[in-house]
Design a protein around this motif. Structure first.
Motif, PDB file in Angstrom:
ATOM      1  N   LEU A  11      16.195  -5.509   1.770  1.00 60.00           N
ATOM      2  CA  LEU A  11      14.977  -4.400   1.135  1.00 60.00           C
ATOM      3  C   LEU A  11      13.906  -5.833   0.192  1.00 60.00           C
ATOM      4  O   LEU A  11      13.133  -6.172   1.106  1.00 60.00           O
ATOM      5  N   GLY A  12      15.102  -6.083  -0.333  1.00 60.30           N
ATOM      6  CA  GLY A  12      14.731  -6.868  -1.898  1.00 60.30           C
ATOM      7  C   GLY A  12      13.730  -8.433  -0.829  1.00 60.30           C
ATOM      8  O   GLY A  12      12.588  -8.774  -1.575  1.00 60.30           O
ATOM      9  N   VAL A  13      14.393  -8.567   0.151  1.00 58.07           N
ATOM     10  CA  VAL A  13      14.347 -10.321   0.503  1.00 58.07           C
ATOM     11  C   VAL A  13      12.873  -9.904   1.671  1.00 58.07           C
ATOM     12  O   VAL A  13      11.939 -11.112   1.531  1.00 58.07           O
ATOM     13  N   ILE A  14      13.676  -8.752   2.112  1.00 55.13           N
ATOM     14  CA  ILE A  14      12.214  -8.224   2.898  1.00 55.13           C
ATOM     15  C   ILE A  14      10.453  -8.354   2.312  1.00 55.13           C
ATOM     16  O   ILE A  14       9.768  -8.481   2.418  1.00 55.13           O
ATOM     17  N   GLY A  15      10.582  -7.537   1.386  1.00 54.66           N
ATOM     18  CA  GLY A  15       9.469  -7.215   0.242  1.00 54.66           C
ATOM     19  C   GLY A  15       9.293  -8.335  -0.004  1.00 54.66           C
ATOM     20  O   GLY A  15       8.093  -8.569   0.413  1.00 54.66           O
ATOM     21  N   SER A  16       9.507  -9.527  -0.650  1.00 55.29           N
ATOM     22  CA  SER A  16       9.422 -10.255  -0.791  1.00 55.29           C
ATOM     23  C   SER A  16       8.539 -11.473   0.018  1.00 55.29           C
ATOM     24  O   SER A  16       7.919 -12.279   0.190  1.00 55.29           O
ATOM     25  N   LEU A  17       9.185 -11.482   1.075  1.00 52.77           N
ATOM     26  CA  LEU A  17       8.541 -11.865   2.502  1.00 52.77           C
ATOM     27  C   LEU A  17       6.980 -11.456   2.818  1.00 52.77           C
ATOM     28  O   LEU A  17       6.421 -11.887   4.028  1.00 52.77           O
ATOM     29  N   GLY A  18       6.928 -10.229   2.572  1.00 52.87           N
ATOM     30  CA  GLY A  18       5.971  -9.734   3.298  1.00 52.87           C
ATOM     31  C   GLY A  18       5.320  -9.155   4.213  1.00 52.87           C
ATOM     32  O   GLY A  18       6.509  -9.900   5.022  1.00 52.87           O
ATOM     33  N   LEU A  19       5.254  -7.522   5.022  1.00 54.21           N
ATOM     34  CA  LEU A  19       5.789  -6.615   5.569  1.00 54.21           C
ATOM     35  C   LEU A  19       5.168  -7.381   6.656  1.00 54.21           C
ATOM     36  O   LEU A  19       5.980  -7.429   7.450  1.00 54.21           O
ATOM     37  N   GLY A  20       3.746  -7.595   6.631  1.00 56.42           N
ATOM     38  CA  GLY A  20       2.932  -8.034   8.303  1.00 56.42           C
ATOM     39  C   GLY A  20       3.779  -7.116   9.852  1.00 56.42           C
ATOM     40  O   GLY A  20       3.131  -6.157   9.377  1.00 56.42           O
ATOM     41  N   ASN A  21       4.292  -8.302  10.279  1.00 53.50           N
ATOM     42  CA  ASN A  21       4.285  -6.785  11.942  1.00 53.50           C
ATOM     43  C   ASN A  21       5.878  -6.340  11.480  1.00 53.50           C
ATOM     44  O   ASN A  21       6.670  -5.926  13.081  1.00 53.50           O
ATOM     45  N   LEU A  22       6.766  -6.699  10.261  1.00 56.84           N
ATOM     46  CA  LEU A  22       7.737  -5.861  10.149  1.00 56.84           C
ATOM     47  C   LEU A  22       8.026  -5.007  10.752  1.00 56.84           C
ATOM     48  O   LEU A  22       9.564  -4.627  11.495  1.00 56.84           O
ATOM     49  N   SER A  23       7.811  -4.092  10.159  1.00 56.25           N
ATOM     50  CA  SER A  23       7.836  -2.930  10.087  1.00 56.25           C
ATOM     51  C   SER A  23       8.355  -2.159  11.999  1.00 56.25           C
ATOM     52  O   SER A  23       9.219  -1.952  12.018  1.00 56.25           O
ATOM     53  N   ARG A  24       8.004  -2.734  12.293  1.00 56.28           N
ATOM     54  CA  ARG A  24       7.776  -2.442  14.101  1.00 56.28           C
ATOM     55  C   ARG A  24       9.479  -3.274  14.226  1.00 56.28           C
ATOM     56  O   ARG A  24       9.823  -2.631  15.498  1.00 56.28           O
ATOM     57  N   THR A  25       9.867  -3.895  14.017  1.00 50.90           N
ATOM     58  CA  THR A  25      10.701  -4.954  14.528  1.00 50.90           C
ATOM     59  C   THR A  25      12.401  -4.292  13.145  1.00 50.90           C
ATOM     60  O   THR A  25      13.225  -4.261  13.509  1.00 50.90           O
ATOM     61  N   MET A  26      11.869  -3.456  13.182  1.00 50.81           N
ATOM     62  CA  MET A  26      12.903  -2.764  11.396  1.00 50.81           C
ATOM     63  C   MET A  26      14.185  -1.501  11.716  1.00 50.81           C
ATOM     64  O   MET A  26      13.283  -0.764  12.267  1.00 50.81           O
ATOM     65  N   ALA A  27      14.975  -1.468  12.064  1.00 45.67           N
ATOM     66  CA  ALA A  27      15.251  -0.039  12.517  1.00 45.67           C
ATOM     67  C   ALA A  27      15.997   0.747  10.971  1.00 45.67           C
ATOM     68  O   ALA A  27      15.680   0.602  10.125  1.00 45.67           O
ATOM     69  N   THR A  28      15.271   1.810  11.820  1.00 43.54           N
ATOM     70  CA  THR A  28      15.538   3.171  10.451  1.00 43.54           C
ATOM     71  C   THR A  28      17.138   2.933   9.876  1.00 43.54           C
ATOM     72  O   THR A  28      17.161   3.490   9.010  1.00 43.54           O
ATOM     73  N   VAL A  29      17.873   3.150  11.133  1.00 43.95           N
ATOM     74  CA  VAL A  29      19.335   2.617  10.943  1.00 43.95           C
ATOM     75  C   VAL A  29      20.190   1.684  10.510  1.00 43.95           C
ATOM     76  O   VAL A  29      20.089   1.281  11.663  1.00 43.95           O
ATOM     77  N   PRO A  30      20.591   0.808   9.794  1.00 44.94           N
ATOM     78  CA  PRO A  30      21.303  -0.373  10.965  1.00 44.94           C
ATOM     79  C   PRO A  30      21.890  -0.026  12.238  1.00 44.94           C
ATOM     80  O   PRO A  30      23.251   1.134  11.632  1.00 44.94           O
TER      81      PRO A  30
END
Lengths: 676, 322
Positions: A11-30
């Motif tokens: 999550l830290g890495v993701i956060g550091s990279l900026g969310l952008g369209n990321l939320s659409r491609t993230m699974a709620t549960v791994p």
């Protein structure tokens, strides 16, 4: 060494990279354990044909053993020189080697490796190449890095690697031709640290895939205007203003990352929608000259998603990229997570099944390889065999039966032979051209990277497909489908071993099928049941002496009471049917015996002895015998000897086909006569 | 003489030698029958009493073929389902065009060389008959008389063919491979490859035409120094490219059209009765015979053209003398 919770890191890495369209491609549960995750920033220099890369690997020790070192695959070093194990193996044709030029070689040069944390530690001096498989000191496809302190079970570390890769001319799947780049197995990739405290990180010799699942967040910088396709979804595009554009791709729960770029791709999109299955966005990168294959690529992909999804389990991602490989790029027919390459020819009518066959196969690998991530270095048959079986099954229900086609004039022109129907690949061992000549070359249970010459293909694709088809026929489709869907469900995003599958077969079928796997998997024995001979003779009463009440009496007197029956039997025939087991392997078979009256008798033979006999005293004769009439045992290497018929048109059949061969020969002579 | 006139005159003259075409056809058939019977026996033995025989009669059985090809020995190994229908032609045409016709199993090479000699002998007879229709010397005597000279011409032609199909074709192939090394568009390679074959085969056909006229000139002039004949024929084709080339390609187009017709009609694998099998075989024989007739047609028409051009040249010489 800092212990970091893996989720926090990601999550830290993701956060550091900026969310952008990321939320659409993230699974709620791994979906997966996410053991090895990469954040990469790479730049392709098309003038130098080099990739300049920096990656941050976040790795969790998933075992109960400490890891005192790290091991990485450096696949590109397989093409560093002719001393590598890959190139010195017999797999690569001598002729192709001769055509290599200076610029064709490839390599992966790790320039630095650093353990991140509060105080970064430079591990570069601790790097060394190891050769766990063949000891070839010149092979540099596995890099070992000693750690200052072991990574304890459950601990997470972050490692930064800076490297440069020279993109080779394609030796196998990856490389550059013209301005088509297909970049696979390209970055320093960590091996799999297994329970028992050992690294499973094989040299790149013959087999290639085995990695832990994770999250890939990759920035690819390529010339502006070039189309990019990659594992995952493109979530960001930045024009750098210097003639380059950075494309950011993100994908969770995969075990590899591949990408391709070229200015020539045509891009098409479509969507797979099927009741009871999640929709999938399809993206097709097509060579301009194959524009007419667009619908065929999409349709074949949908067929795979529909049938595999319906039979085994749904495709878990919401997108899939199909790449039509460039001519002579050697990148066709290959699978990677959420991306695969097809393959076709400019002239390829639908009857040739190009690209349908390879598309269904590679799309199918999204399930067997992508989701069920077996160790392909050691058990290639789990993904290739399962997929060959599944592909054949899909094609047999979704496409017209295959017909013969030949390509002439250096493969330019396809010619169809519509009335020569071929068998699907899983229809029978004897339908495989060349199967019988190498079927004993190795046992299937041999670790795949150790298969001898010729044995890899047969034991990874053909034999397991036939083994699975035989199981399907033996257990019934519904049971077998349940076995496969259970296997898929239990082992998705994990690394199954052969025994895991065998256990599920036994569990779901309620039968102990170890006897079957012992013969098919652990041995190179073959199945071959045959009708040996059928004899009939007029019935005659038995003669001689027999002991009755302590006295020897003539058999004719004893039988006097049954004389009437004998008289009736005098009108009968004694039919003897002899069956043989020519192969070493054993399988129970049914035997269908048809009599001249039309009566049919079905026998069961456990197939254990080398031969057996069935005897019938009847007023009619045996007309026809078929061993395994339902073709359960498709592993039988010779179907021709499975049947016997009193009168067959063998003369007519042999004349028919010999006459066609004769005409072929006559034309050969006529063409030769041109030079008189 | 216009090519079309030579074309039809030649057609008429084929009938004068039809029985010799029949003889050469019989030789071809007997050679094929001899080897075909071996393949037939191998197929028969492999079938035994199996139901595969029924499937092979109805069509094709890939399972039988898998077993058969895995165990086949000798000639039987050359059996492939692609010999059916037009495949019998295309399989060989592919070898022919790519210059690999003689890179076959040994027995075919020896058989092919024998058959070449047969055609060389008969060509001598055909050309003699066309050049000197009123010659009291019979077909066989003429064939025997000119055979040695035709053999020399065949060897000379063979060297030329070897150079073109072995050297030039491969050389061009290597050049195209090098040229298209970075090409990712299959169409580029496709068309360059087609151009390669077209270029080489235009030369091969030209060479073939030169040696056709060489044979005619050898007979016409009763040349002892046969190596002079190709020189004369070469000059003839250069002086009259439209006439000689036009006639050659007219005849070649005829062959191509009939080939296309055969492609459309060639019986496949569906014959399930003895009668149908025989009909399919006989239909196939018609096309074999046509091909032999076409080869003779080349000789007859080209002889007409040669004689016409010679007489025109002679007339011109006389006029020049006057």
């Amino acid at each position: 060494m800092t212990r970091i919770n893996s989720w926090i890191v990601i999550l830290g890495v993701i956060g550091s990279l900026g969310l952008g369209n990321l939320s659409r491609t993230m699974a709620t549960v791994p979906l997966s354990p996410r053991i090895a995750s990469y954040t990469m920033d790479v730049r392709l220099d098309v003038n130098e044909k080099k990739i300049y890369g920096r990656e941050v690997l976040t790795w969790v020790n998933p075992t109960s053993h400490p890891a005192s070192d790290l091991q990485f695959h450096l696949y590109y070093n397989a093409w560093m020189n002719e001393r590598s194990s890959w190139l010195s193996s017999t797999r690569y044709a001598r002729r192709a080697m001769a055509a290599l030029e200076e610029d064709d070689w490839g390599y992966c040069d790790v320039q630095s490796i650093k353990l991140l944390g509060e105080t970064p530690v430079d591990l570069t001096p601790q790097m060394r190449f190891i050769q766990p498989d063949d000891g070839n000191p010149h092979d540099r496809t596995v890099l070992q890095v000693l750690l200052p302190q072991p990574v304890q079970p459950g601990d997470t570390i972050q490692v930064e690697i800076v490297w440069v890769s020279k993109v080779p001319r394609p030796f196998a799947r990856t490389g550059v031709v013209g301005n088509y780049y297909f970049i696979a197995q390209w970055f320093p990739k960590i091996g799999v640290f297994e329970e028992g405290g050992r690294w499973n990180c094989h040299q790149f010799i013959q087999t290639e895939f085995y990695a832990d699942y994770g999250v890939y967040d990759v920035r690819l910088t390529v010339p502006t205007g070039w189309v990019v396709g990659a594992t995952g979804k493109e979530i960001e595009t930045v024009d750098n203003g210097d003639g380059t554009t950075t494309h950011r791709f993100y994908q969770e729960d995969v075990h590899d990352f591949v990408w391709t770029t070229s200015p020539d791709f045509l891009v098409f999109t479509d969507r797979f929608e099927e009741p009871n299955l999640p929709p999938v966005d399809l993206r097709l990168l097509l060579q301009p000259y194959n524009r007419d294959k667009k619908d065929r690529y999409f349709e074949a992909t949908k067929i795979a998603l529909r049938y595999y999804g319906g039979w085994f389990g749904a495709y878990p991602y919401d997108h899939l990229t199909i790449v039509d490989p460039a001519y002579q790029s050697r990148s066709g027919g290959m699978e990677y997570p959420t991306l695969f390459t097809g393959g076709t020819r400019w002239l390829a009518p639908p009857e040739t099944r190009q690209p349908e066959s390879v598309t269904i196969h590679e799309a199918g690998h999204q399930f067997w390889y992508g989701v069920v991530g077996n160790n392909e270095f050691e058990y290639a048959w789990i993904d290739e065999g399962f997929n060959t079986y599944s592909q054949s099954r899909v094609m047999s229900v979704a496409l017209d039966p295959p017909i013969l086609h030949r390509r002439y004039l250096e493969g330019l022109f396809p010619i169809l032979f519509p009335d020569i129907r071929l068998a699907e690949r899983f229809d029978g061992a004897d339908a495989y051209d060349g199967f019988r000549s190498i079927l004993k070359s190795d046992r299937m249970s041999q670790l795949s990277y150790r298969y001898g010459p010729g044995a890899y293909r047969i034991n990874s694709y053909n034999k397991p497909a036939l083994m699975l088809r035989t199981l399907e026929n033996y257990l019934g489709w519904e049971t077998f489908r349940k076995i496969l869907s259970t296997f898929y469900e239990r082992w998705k995003f994990r690394h199954p071993r052969p025994q895991d599958f065998f256990s599920i077969v036994n569990e779901i079928s309620g039968q102990n099928m170890d006897w079957f796997f012992e013969q098919t998997y652990n041995s190179s024995n073959v199945f071959d049941y045959a009708v040996d001979r059928v004899i009939h003779m007029p019935y005659e009463p038995t003669r001689g002496w027999v002991l009755q009440d302590g006295e020897l009496v003539p058999l004719s007197e004893v039988q006097r009471d049954t004389a009437a029956a004998d008289t009736a039997r005098m009108e009968c025939f004694r039919n003897l049917v002899y069956l043989r087991r020519w192969g070493e392997a054993i399988f129970p078979v049914t035997v269908e015996v048809v009599f001249t009256s039309g009566d049919t008798v079905v026998e069961r033979w456990d197939g254990k002895e080398r031969w057996t006999k069935f005897e019938y005293v009847r007023s009619d004769k045996v007309e026809q015998v078929v061993v395994d009439p339902d073709r359960v045992l498709v592993l039988d290497v010779n179907r021709t000897n499975n049947s016997w018929k009193r009168q067959t048109p063998a003369r007519l059949a042999s004349w028919k086909w010999a006459s066609k061969w004769m005409i072929w020969l006559q034309h050969k002579l006529e063409f030769m006569a041109f030079f008189h | 003489m216009k090519p079309i006139r030579a074309y039809f005159l030649g057609l008429k003259r084929i009938w004068q030698v039809k029985r010799y075409i029949g003889v050469i056809y019989l030789i071809n058939l007997l050679l094929a029958l001899g080897l075909g019977s071996l393949v037939g026996q191998a197929i028969y033995r492999s079938l035994g009493k199996s139901l595969a025989a029924e499937r092979l009669v109805q069509g094709f059985d890939p399972h039988w073929y898998g077993s058969f090809s895995a165990t086949a020995q000798g000639l039987a190994r050359t059996f492939h389902p692609a010999v059916v229908g037009i495949g019998a032609v295309f399989e060989n045409l592919n070898q022919f065009l790519t210059g690999r016709l003689f890179s076959e199993p040994g027995i075919f090479v020896w058989l092919g060389l024998l058959y070449l000699l047969v055609w060389t002998f008969f060509s001598a007879g055909f050309v003699s008959r066309f050049v000197r229709p009123d010659d009291p010397e019979g077909f066989w005597q003429s064939a025997a008389r000119f055979m040695p000279r035709f053999v020399i011409l065949a060897i000379m032609a063979g060297i030329g063919y070897y150079f073109l199909l072995g050297g030039v074709l491969n050389g061009l192939g290597g050049w195209i491979r090098s040229l298209t090394r970075e090409t990712t568009d299959e169409r580029v390679v496709f068309f360059l490859t087609l151009v390669k074959y077209l270029a080489v085969w235009i030369l091969v056909w030209w060479l073939n035409m030169i040696f056709d006229y060489s044979r005619i000139a050898t007979v016409y002039r009763d040349l002892r120094m046969v190596w002079l004949a190709p020189i004369e024929a070469f000059g003839l084709t250069l002086r009259h490219p439209l006439k000689t080339g036009g006639l050659y390609y007219l005849l070649g187009t005829t062959g191509l059209l009939v080939l296309l017709g055969y492609w459309m009609t060639a019986p496949g694998a569906g014959q399930s009765t003895a009668t149908a099998v025989w009909m399919a075989f006989l239909f196939g024989q018609l096309y074999v015979i046509f091909r032999m007739g076409l080869r003779v047609w080349f000789y007859s028409s080209q002889t007409e053209m040669y004689l016409s051009l010679r007489s025109a040249t002679n007339r011109q010489s006389k006029e020049d003398d006057l």
